[in-house]
Design an enzyme around this catalytic site. Structure first.
Site, PDB file in Angstrom:
ATOM      1  N   ASP A   1      -6.405  -4.257  -5.762  1.00  0.00           N
ATOM      2  CA  ASP A   1      -7.521  -3.473  -5.234  1.00  0.00           C
ATOM      3  C   ASP A   1      -7.159  -2.030  -5.549  1.00  0.00           C
ATOM      4  O   ASP A   1      -6.633  -1.302  -4.720  1.00  0.00           O
ATOM      5  CB  ASP A   1      -7.673  -3.711  -3.731  1.00  0.00           C
ATOM      6  CG  ASP A   1      -8.976  -3.152  -3.190  1.00  0.00           C
ATOM      7  OD1 ASP A   1      -9.785  -2.658  -3.994  1.00  0.00           O
ATOM      8  OD2 ASP A   1      -9.169  -3.187  -1.973  1.00  0.00           O
TER       9      ASP A   1
ATOM     10  N   CYS B   1     -13.901  -0.543  -6.405  1.00  0.00           N
ATOM     11  CA  CYS B   1     -15.201  -0.281  -5.781  1.00  0.00           C
ATOM     12  C   CYS B   1     -15.821   0.909  -6.513  1.00  0.00           C
ATOM     13  O   CYS B   1     -15.889   2.016  -5.987  1.00  0.00           O
ATOM     14  CB  CYS B   1     -15.028   0.008  -4.302  1.00  0.00           C
ATOM     15  SG  CYS B   1     -16.596   0.190  -3.436  1.00  0.00           S
TER      16      CYS B   1
ATOM     17  N   ARG C   1      -2.237   3.958   6.498  1.00  0.00           N
ATOM     18  CA  ARG C   1      -3.123   2.818   6.253  1.00  0.00           C
ATOM     19  C   ARG C   1      -2.409   1.491   6.518  1.00  0.00           C
ATOM     20  O   ARG C   1      -3.024   0.532   6.996  1.00  0.00           O
ATOM     21  CB  ARG C   1      -3.655   2.874   4.821  1.00  0.00           C
ATOM     22  CG  ARG C   1      -4.731   3.931   4.632  1.00  0.00           C
ATOM     23  CD  ARG C   1      -4.984   4.208   3.157  1.00  0.00           C
ATOM     24  NE  ARG C   1      -5.401   3.029   2.428  1.00  0.00           N
ATOM     25  CZ  ARG C   1      -6.659   2.584   2.345  1.00  0.00           C
ATOM     26  NH1 ARG C   1      -7.630   3.246   2.969  1.00  0.00           N
ATOM     27  NH2 ARG C   1      -6.957   1.508   1.642  1.00  0.00           N
TER      28      ARG C   1
ATOM     29  N   ASP D   1       0.853  -1.189   0.000  1.00  0.00           N
ATOM     30  CA  ASP D   1       0.000   0.000   0.000  1.00  0.00           C
ATOM     31  C   ASP D   1       0.886   1.235   0.000  1.00  0.00           C
ATOM     32  O   ASP D   1       1.999   1.217   0.546  1.00  0.00           O
ATOM     33  CB  ASP D   1      -0.931   0.015   1.217  1.00  0.00           C
ATOM     34  CG  ASP D   1      -2.148   0.898   0.985  1.00  0.00           C
ATOM     35  OD1 ASP D   1      -3.204   0.364   0.583  1.00  0.00           O
ATOM     36  OD2 ASP D   1      -2.042   2.118   1.188  1.00  0.00           O
TER      37      ASP D   1
END
Length: 366
Positions: free
Chosen positions: A250, A300, A213, A208
């Site tokens: 992702d 998403c 995060r 990431d």
């Protein structure tokens, strides 16, 4: 001025200026204005106001945010910004308010507990749950209070995870002994499910770009008893890892698929943001394609720019994951729409999600 109008106006201004999540913006405004009243009731009303705000902000833009909030407190139309509706025209929706509704889902964390024991305990507490096609996944039909307040959630025996997010990992199909690269891993929901399905016997390299995060994910992995995960602070466009068995992307995206849980998403997002994010997604996919491994790409998002239009270039490597279910078809003007998978809030009761599987190992056979 009505304190509620002042509260909601202040929170919306924070969302638009600071690009922060609605709950954080609300809490900052609530504290600053020293509001008396039920925080939970006011926040739930704020989420309702946000659903009506797009329509009223456009209608009363000359009067400003405060006037739009005032009208949003009364019954008015639920709508979306025009540029968003243009990109979502493929949904053929006459009522865009349908996108603001989704079901609540929980996943039992079998790394810490048995499914039957957890579900029995929740039902004894008054939660009505409906089993999904996956044994560990349940839809919350009725909740006497927030499920995040339960001992099961606090101890990591259950995870609040949307079915569409779960499906991404199911398509990846992680196995014991596999070395899996996960790009955009934080906060770690998909990472934990990878190891749940692999019984902590896979090895996950979780990448990431955000140090904050990554630190959140580190704590979550500990809470959920997830093992064999290496957390790496790195850019998905410049991968430091080359030798893996599978890759899960992702990708950084608009999060337009979260509209039901975050109705403020389009207060932080612009058309130029979607174009910029699409470019990043293309670069990440290009970088991973060169590793010559099976890849699951997910966003998403409800926008074709963050789904079909990103993977079209690699259509020769697409693995069909849609079982001819028309409810899961993709953007119909794309040549790949029958081979990819989409989840829609108004159809599946989930977040809006795009999923594609590509097998770049075929490059090595040609």
């Amino acid at each position: 001025m009505d304190k509620r109008i002042q509260l909601y106006t202040t929170a919306i201004k924070l969302i638009m200026k600071e690009k922060i999540q609605p709950e954080r913006a609300f809490d900052l405004a609530y504290k600053k204005l020293k509001i008396n009243g039920s925080r939970e009731e006011l926040y739930n009303q704020f989420l309702q106001v946000l659903q009506h705000f797009y329509y009223n902000y456009e209608l009363y833009q000359d009067e400003g945010i405060e006037e739009a909030v005032l009208h949003s407190l009364n019954e008015s139309k639920v709508d979306l910004p025009q540029w968003v509706k243009e990109r979502l025209s493929y949904l053929r929706l006459k009522d865009f308010s349908l996108l603001f509704k989704k079901d609540a889902w929980i996943r039992v964390n079998t790394l810490k507990a048995k499914i039957s024991e957890v579900i029995d305990s929740l039902r004894e507490k008054g939660f009505e749950l409906e089993k999904d096609e996956y044994d560990y996944l349940y839809k919350v039909i009725r909740a006497p209070y927030r499920i995040s307040r339960t001992e099961e959630f606090q101890s990591g025996k259950i995870v609040i995870q949307d079915k569409a997010s779960v499906k991404v990992v199911e398509v990846l199909n992680p196995k014991s002994g596999e070395k899996i690269l996960e790009i955009g891993s934080a906060p770690g929901m998909k990472t934990s499910l990878i190891q749940q399905l692999a019984e902590n016997k896979a090895y996950v390299i979780a990448v990431d770009i955000s140090e904050k995060r990554i630190n959140v994910q580190k704590e979550l992995m500990r809470k959920l008893s997830v093992e064999n995960v290496e957390l790496v602070l790195a850019d998905g466009e410049k991968l430091p890892i080359k030798h893996v068995d599978k890759i899960l992307i992702d990708a950084p995206c608009s999060n337009s698929g979260t509209l039901a849980s975050d109705p403020s998403v389009f207060l932080r997002l612009s058309k130029s943001d979607v174009i910029r994010l699409s470019r990043i997604q293309r670069e990440v996919l290009k970088e991973t394609s060169e590793l010559g491994k099976p890849v699951v790409y997910s966003t998403c998002s409800l926008f074709p720019e963050e789904g079909e239009k990103v993977v079209e270039k690699y259509s020769d490597f697409l693995v069909k994951i849609n079982n001819n279910d028309p409810t899961h078809y993709g953007y119909f003007k794309s040549k790949v729409w029958l081979r990819v998978l989409r989840f829609y809030p108004h159809i599946h009761g989930t977040q809006g999600f795009f999923i594609a599987k590509l097998d770049f190992s075929m490059r090595n056979k040609t």
